[in-house]
Design an enzyme around this catalytic site. Structure first.
Site, mmCIF file in Angstrom:
data_model
loop_
_atom_site.group_PDB
_atom_site.id
_atom_site.type_symbol
_atom_site.label_atom_id
_atom_site.label_comp_id
_atom_site.label_asym_id
_atom_site.label_seq_id
_atom_site.Cartn_x
_atom_site.Cartn_y
_atom_site.Cartn_z
ATOM 1 C CD GLU A 153 4.119 -6.661 18.374
ATOM 2 O OE1 GLU A 153 4.868 -5.675 18.490
ATOM 3 O OE2 GLU A 153 2.875 -6.564 18.346
ATOM 4 C CG HIS B 204 -6.136 -5.169 11.932
ATOM 5 N ND1 HIS B 204 -5.591 -3.995 11.511
ATOM 6 C CD2 HIS B 204 -6.000 -5.181 13.279
ATOM 7 C CE1 HIS B 204 -5.155 -3.311 12.565
ATOM 8 N NE2 HIS B 204 -5.386 -4.016 13.644
#
Lengths: 328, 343
Positions: free
Chosen positions: B73, B142
């Protein structure tokens, strides 16, 4: 080792069945006995059993979001792990962590649901052992899709430059969800990453549990004897989708078929037979493992769900600090 | 970039889309319009995005413009910053907002600040898309919503669609914007098969391009007694609560749609009318959207404000187990209760 791999395989197959309870006919991820995502590790067992066979209770293992086989090999309590996966009060994490976030301090096992992020804490555990002059080691597991992450590469560097007792174990199943390895890196095998850090990088092809065992004996021994970290790269095969519900439409059929055909467990059984182990003994080990798995699942099903009020506990060690935030 | 078309209005469309299809519709249109627009993320090619955020785009635009990237990322979000500073209009996706920690420096020190630090001599016209929200028992790494994190750090515009119509109009506006825009979509609203959406996000969506200007909240339901301010999934939960309260309490529901820029006027005007404010958010309560909305109303219209309630995640990580997650994630009953407590 055989006991570990057959326990892990049977566990994954049974979890797959339990997961589908309540999710049929229309798949709804939040419904059923096991809510949320479930990432199964069938086909990865050799990497767990072959390495953890050399570990002691005080050695630390950090696993990624596909953790069950490693947990089993490290000796995590099967009943309490299953209760956690079912979201029960008596689960390892009181129902707060779930399948990707299993913590069992009794055997120094921890998880992270985020790629490569278990590597730095493993380095930290090794650092603690080093500072205290203890001979324990730390093992960080990750997938081949995680070897492009800064957290992994920075951990290799820190462990190498400080000569820390860490073994990094890459489980290379070729697939980062839908991305095959050749499309995300030009480095041929994860083991080659070690070259840039003056660290041994060892590749074991064909998820051969005996070969993993031998390579890990050297790696763990090197760490325990103060000779620094090793990167161990184990070829494994993903027998199921990335997560339950993944239809794998991106994956060629022949690749899925190859994963089914190349079975590390069958290979290990064959090795054992060649060394004179009787089928009867192998069957007995397998049946015992199946019984333990059934027992864990049945035990977990009988456990209560947590009280909703428990959601407010454990934010801090001191519960009064947690109470100051939130709804008044 | 082309000039924004005027908003044709929801009524002009005869097709209904899910939120993900509407997002993709806007992205495809912008990519046809300009070679400078491209999309980078994990599993966005063959998979079409884990939450269908790029479903079908690979076929039309190919692997050069719909790019699967390594799980790196920092590298690819930072690359989007660099490409944007070079005059392109990249869209970069972080699969789950929770993963932004991996590349936070590129987001809050590079993407968000380069325009300012350069004295305005460079700008970063990129979109950062990411999935937010819980409600499906995936636990603390998450399920976060993190609106407050992005909105707190200056230099990023932040949009949060709650319907397919808004998802398309906000995406057009985001891609055409000359500043970095964080586009946060709730998984539960996308219309994916394995995570059923509530009634509401699937709406008529016109074929033609249109923009929804950033910084305009939407009054979803008019009412005289209590103002409920919210965004994302909780717009639908607030509307459900308002329906339930009908006859007893007349609830006005405001969908913020964008956090940066923030439409203070619409919120304050509503509270001047109702006198009562409930702010609902799926992000953590402290130092977040609920605090900010309350503070703005308290500053601008203290004389109008009779009572305030905040309904948000009570400063605990999102737990896994179903009864625990249900406890901390605000639902329509919590909103009903908050509204009733004011009257």
């Amino acid at each position: 080792m055989y006991e570990n791999v057959v326990t892990a395989r049977h566990y994954e197959e049974r979890l797959q069945e339990v997961y589908l309870e309540g999710k049929q006919p229309a798949f709804d991820i939040s419904a059923g006995t096991i809510p949320g995502e479930l990432h199964l590790a069938a086909g990865h067992e050799a990497a767990a059993a072959g390495v953890c066979a050399h570990l002691r209770e005080e050695d630390t293992v950090t696993a990624p979001h596909r953790p069950h086989h490693v947990a089993i090999a490290k000796g995590v309590d099967l009943r309490r792990m299953t209760a956690e996966i079912l979201g029960r009060e008596t689960g390892l994490c009181r129902g707060k962590g779930g399948h990707m976030h299993l913590f069992d301090p009794d055997v120094n096992f921890a998880c992270s649901g985020i790629i490569a992020q278990g590597c730095p804490p493993a380095v930290g555990a090794a650092m603690a052992a080093d500072k205290r002059n203890e001979d324990s080691v730390a093992v960080a597991y990750l997938g081949e899709g995680a070897v492009d992450q800064g957290a992994f590469l920075e951990s290799l560097n820190l462990a190498a430059v400080q000569n820390l007792p860490v073994v990094f174990v890459v489980e290379d199943n070729d697939w980062a969800i839908s991305m095959p390895q050749e499309r995300v890196t030009d480095v041929h095998t994860p083991a080659e990453r070690a070259d840039g850090f003056d660290m041994p990088g060892v590749r074991v092809d064909h998820d051969d549990a005996v070969a993993v065992y031998e390579a890990a004996r050297d790696a763990v021994g090197r760490a325990r004897n103060g000779n620094g970290p090793t990167l161990l790269d184990v070829q494994v095969h993903r027998r199921m989708g990335h997560f339950m519900g993944d239809a794998e439409s991106y994956r060629p059929d022949e690749d899925s078929e190859r994963a089914q055909r190349l079975d590390a467990i069958e290979r290990l059984a064959e090795d054992l037979r060649e060394h004179g182990v009787e089928d009867a003994e192998l069957n007995e080990i397998r049946e015992d493992a199946e019984e333990r798995v059934e027992d864990a699942i049945e035990w977990a099903r009988d456990q209560p769900e947590p009280d909703p009020e428990d959601a407010y506990e454990d934010v801090f060690v001191d519960e009064t600090a947690a109470a100051s935030g939130g709804d008044d | 970039m082309s000039k924004p078309a005027s908003d044709p209005g929801e009524g002009s469309a005869d097709r209904e889309l899910t939120m993900s299809r509407a997002m993709v519709d806007a992205i495809a249109s912008e990519m046809r319009e300009s070679e400078d627009v491209f999309y980078m993320g994990e599993d966005v090619q063959d998979y079409g995005g884990i939450f269908d955020s790029t479903e079908g785009l690979l076929d039309e635009f190919g692997r050069d413009r719909i790019m699967d990237v390594p799980i790196s990322e920092t590298a690819y979000v930072g690359a989007a910053v660099g490409a944007a500073q070079s005059g392109m209009r990249p869209i970069a996706e972080i699969m789950f907002a929770d993963f932004v920690g991996v590349c936070l420096d590129q987001v809050y020190n590079q993407m968000a600040k380069n325009t300012y630090m350069s004295g305005g001599s460079v700008n970063v016209p990129m979109v950062l898309t990411t999935a937010v929200g819980g409600t499906y028992n995936d636990a603390a790494q998450h399920s976060q919503t993190l609106y407050g994190l992005f909105a707190h750090l200056p230099g990023m515009k932040v949009v949060v669609p709650s319907t397919a119509y808004d998802a398309k109009g906000l995406m057009h506006a985001a891609v055409r914007d000359d500043d970095p825009v964080v586009y946060m979509f709730h998984k539960r609203l996308m219309g994916i098969g394995w995570m059923p959406a509530p009634e509401g996000p699937k709406t008529p969506v016109p074929d033609e391009d249109y923009t929804i200007p950033l910084g305009e909240a939407n009054v979803k339901r008019e009412g005289d007694d209590v103002t409920v301010v919210t965004l994302g999934l909780h717009v639908h939960r607030a509307l459900e609560a308002a329906d339930e309260l009908e006859g007893d309490v007349d609830v006005e529901v405001i969908d913020l749609r964008t956090l940066v820029p923030f439409d203070t006027e619409t919120v304050v005007d509503s509270v001047r009318k109702t006198g009562n404010l409930v702010v609902v958010d799926e992000d953590y309560e402290s130092f977040g959207v609920t605090s900010e909305v309350t503070a703005r109303v308290a500053e601008r219209a203290p004389e109008a404000l009779e009572a305030v309630e905040r309904v948000a995640v009570p400063d605990v990580p999102i737990p896994y187990s179903r009864p625990l997650e249900n406890e901390v994630n605000p639902d329509s009953d919590d909103i009903v209760e908050a509204v009733e407590s004011l009257k």
